[in-house]
Design a protein around this motif. Structure first.
Motif, short mmCIF file in Angstrom:
data_model
loop_
_atom_site.label_atom_id
_atom_site.label_comp_id
_atom_site.label_asym_id
_atom_site.label_seq_id
_atom_site.Cartn_x
_atom_site.Cartn_y
_atom_site.Cartn_z
N GLU A 23 0.81 -1.21 0.00
CA GLU A 23 0.00 0.00 0.00
C GLU A 23 0.85 1.27 0.00
OE1 GLU A 23 -3.80 1.95 2.36
OE2 GLU A 23 -2.97 0.04 3.04
N TYR A 24 1.97 1.23 0.68
CA TYR A 24 2.89 2.36 0.70
C TYR A 24 4.29 1.83 0.96
CZ TYR A 24 2.21 1.80 5.74
OH TYR A 24 2.11 1.28 6.99
N GLU A 25 5.28 2.65 0.69
CA GLU A 25 6.66 2.26 0.94
C GLU A 25 6.96 2.45 2.42
OE1 GLU A 25 11.13 3.57 -0.47
OE2 GLU A 25 9.42 4.07 -1.72
N HIS A 26 7.29 1.36 3.07
CA HIS A 26 7.53 1.41 4.52
C HIS A 26 8.94 1.91 4.79
CE1 HIS A 26 7.07 0.48 8.72
NE2 HIS A 26 8.14 -0.28 8.69
N ARG A 27 9.02 2.91 5.63
CA ARG A 27 10.31 3.43 6.07
C ARG A 27 10.48 3.06 7.54
NH1 ARG A 27 8.74 8.97 3.77
NH2 ARG A 27 8.79 8.48 1.58
N GLN A 28 11.57 2.41 7.82
CA GLN A 28 11.83 2.03 9.21
C GLN A 28 12.21 3.29 9.99
OE1 GLN A 28 11.27 -1.11 10.16
NE2 GLN A 28 11.60 -0.50 12.27
N ASN A 29 11.36 3.70 10.90
CA ASN A 29 11.64 4.89 11.70
C ASN A 29 12.63 4.57 12.80
OD1 ASN A 29 9.79 6.57 10.31
ND2 ASN A 29 8.11 5.62 11.43
N GLU A 30 13.56 5.49 12.99
CA GLU A 30 14.57 5.30 14.01
C GLU A 30 14.01 5.72 15.37
OE1 GLU A 30 18.23 7.13 12.86
OE2 GLU A 30 18.12 6.27 10.84
N THR A 31 14.74 5.37 16.40
CA THR A 31 14.32 5.68 17.77
C THR A 31 14.10 7.18 17.96
OG1 THR A 31 15.63 3.80 18.50
CG2 THR A 31 14.94 5.34 20.19
N GLU A 32 14.92 8.01 17.31
CA GLU A 32 14.79 9.46 17.45
C GLU A 32 13.44 9.96 16.94
OE1 GLU A 32 17.49 8.05 15.89
OE2 GLU A 32 18.94 8.30 17.52
N TRP A 33 12.92 9.31 15.91
CA TRP A 33 11.62 9.70 15.36
C TRP A 33 10.53 9.52 16.41
CZ3 TRP A 33 6.78 7.78 14.41
CH2 TRP A 33 5.99 8.48 13.49
N TRP A 35 10.98 9.38 19.69
CA TRP A 35 11.20 10.35 20.76
C TRP A 35 10.63 11.71 20.37
CZ3 TRP A 35 12.20 9.86 25.66
CH2 TRP A 35 12.83 8.72 26.13
N ALA A 36 10.88 12.13 19.13
CA ALA A 36 10.37 13.42 18.67
C ALA A 36 8.84 13.43 18.68
CB ALA A 36 10.89 13.73 17.26
N LEU A 37 8.23 12.34 18.22
CA LEU A 37 6.77 12.24 18.25
C LEU A 37 6.26 12.36 19.68
CD1 LEU A 37 4.05 11.60 16.83
CD2 LEU A 37 4.56 9.17 17.23
N GLY A 38 6.89 11.64 20.60
CA GLY A 38 6.47 11.68 22.00
C GLY A 38 6.61 13.06 22.61
N ILE A 39 7.70 13.74 22.33
CA ILE A 39 7.91 15.09 22.88
C ILE A 39 6.87 16.06 22.35
CG2 ILE A 39 9.49 17.06 22.83
CD1 ILE A 39 11.80 14.96 22.97
N VAL A 40 6.61 16.00 21.05
CA VAL A 40 5.61 16.90 20.45
C VAL A 40 4.21 16.61 21.01
CG1 VAL A 40 4.42 17.47 18.28
CG2 VAL A 40 6.91 17.32 18.34
N VAL A 41 3.85 15.34 21.09
CA VAL A 41 2.52 14.96 21.58
C VAL A 41 2.34 15.37 23.04
CG1 VAL A 41 1.12 12.94 22.19
CG2 VAL A 41 2.12 13.12 19.92
N VAL A 42 3.30 15.08 23.88
CA VAL A 42 3.20 15.43 25.30
C VAL A 42 3.16 16.95 25.48
CG1 VAL A 42 4.39 15.34 27.53
CG2 VAL A 42 4.16 13.27 26.16
N GLY A 64 -1.37 10.58 19.01
CA GLY A 64 0.06 10.31 19.01
C GLY A 64 0.36 8.84 19.24
N PHE A 65 -0.38 8.22 20.15
CA PHE A 65 -0.20 6.78 20.39
C PHE A 65 -0.52 5.99 19.14
CE2 PHE A 65 -2.08 2.69 21.60
CZ PHE A 65 -0.98 2.11 22.20
N MET A 66 -1.62 6.36 18.47
CA MET A 66 -2.01 5.65 17.24
C MET A 66 -0.97 5.85 16.13
SD MET A 66 -4.76 4.04 17.93
CE MET A 66 -5.37 3.61 16.33
N MET A 67 -0.44 7.06 16.00
CA MET A 67 0.60 7.31 14.99
C MET A 67 1.83 6.45 15.25
SD MET A 67 0.51 11.41 14.26
CE MET A 67 1.93 11.34 13.19
N GLY A 68 2.25 6.38 16.50
CA GLY A 68 3.40 5.56 16.86
C GLY A 68 3.17 4.09 16.58
N THR A 69 1.99 3.60 16.90
CA THR A 69 1.65 2.20 16.65
C THR A 69 1.61 1.92 15.16
OG1 THR A 69 0.35 2.16 18.68
CG2 THR A 69 -0.08 0.42 17.08
N TYR A 70 0.98 2.82 14.41
CA TYR A 70 0.85 2.64 12.96
C TYR A 70 2.21 2.70 12.27
CZ TYR A 70 -1.26 3.10 8.33
OH TYR A 70 -1.61 2.91 7.02
#
Length: 160
Positions: A23-33, A35-42, A64-70
């Motif tokens: 369906e889409y090209e999967h990019r393996q997100n690194e740990t920093e991604w 962390w950045a998502l968590g900081i922005v969401v919180v 934010g939780f759903m984005m991280g899971t997805y």
């Protein structure tokens, strides 16, 4: 959305085209991604709670939780079949009589529904098969210049 994602379309005398593609090209997100998502969401959630908008804060946390899971799971494999009657994607059939037009935008087929809300269906395909898919669809639907929605392009850039 580019790259090889399964076998190329198989043509049976131009009566039908079949292909499998992610369906889409999967990019393996690194740990920093993450962390950045968590900081922005919180941060946004805390600001919402401070300003008294508890519902927005909870919504941002859930989103934010759903984005991280997805972002962690890989894309589903799509099985696409274009026949004389319509297009089927993973068993969901879209008859040509319910579609108003089509276009090809980069490596995607964009189909417009005839209904008043004019929903767009976006189906990925392989770059090397654009010409055969274009010729096949041109026999069944009028061609119109559709663009992939901006929201879809943004989600693709974010790796979803």
């Amino acid at each position: 959305m580019s790259g090889t994602r399964g076998p190329r379309p198989a043509s049976n005398g131009m009566n039908e085209l079949n292909w499998e593609i992610y369906e889409y090209e999967h990019r393996q997100n690194e740990t920093e991604w993450f962390w950045a998502l968590g900081i922005v969401v919180v941060s946004i959630s805390v600001a919402s709670f401070i300003y008294g908008n508890v519902l927005l804060g909870i919504f941002i946390l859930l989103a934010g939780f759903m984005m991280g899971t997805y972002a962690r799971k890989g894309p589903p494999l799509l099985r696409v079949e274009a026949t004389k009657k319509g297009i089927s994607v993973n068993g969901r059939f879209l008859p040509y009589k319910e579609l108003a037009s089509f276009s090809i935008d980069r490596d995607k087929i964009v189909l417009e529904e005839k209904e008043w809300w004019r929903q767009l269906f976006i189906i990925p395909m392989h770059l090397e098969d654009i010409e055969s898919v274009h010729l096949f669809l041109k026999e069944h639907l009028p061609e119109k210049n559709h663009k992939e929605p901006l929201s879809h392009q943004i989600m693709e850039r974010l790796g979803f």
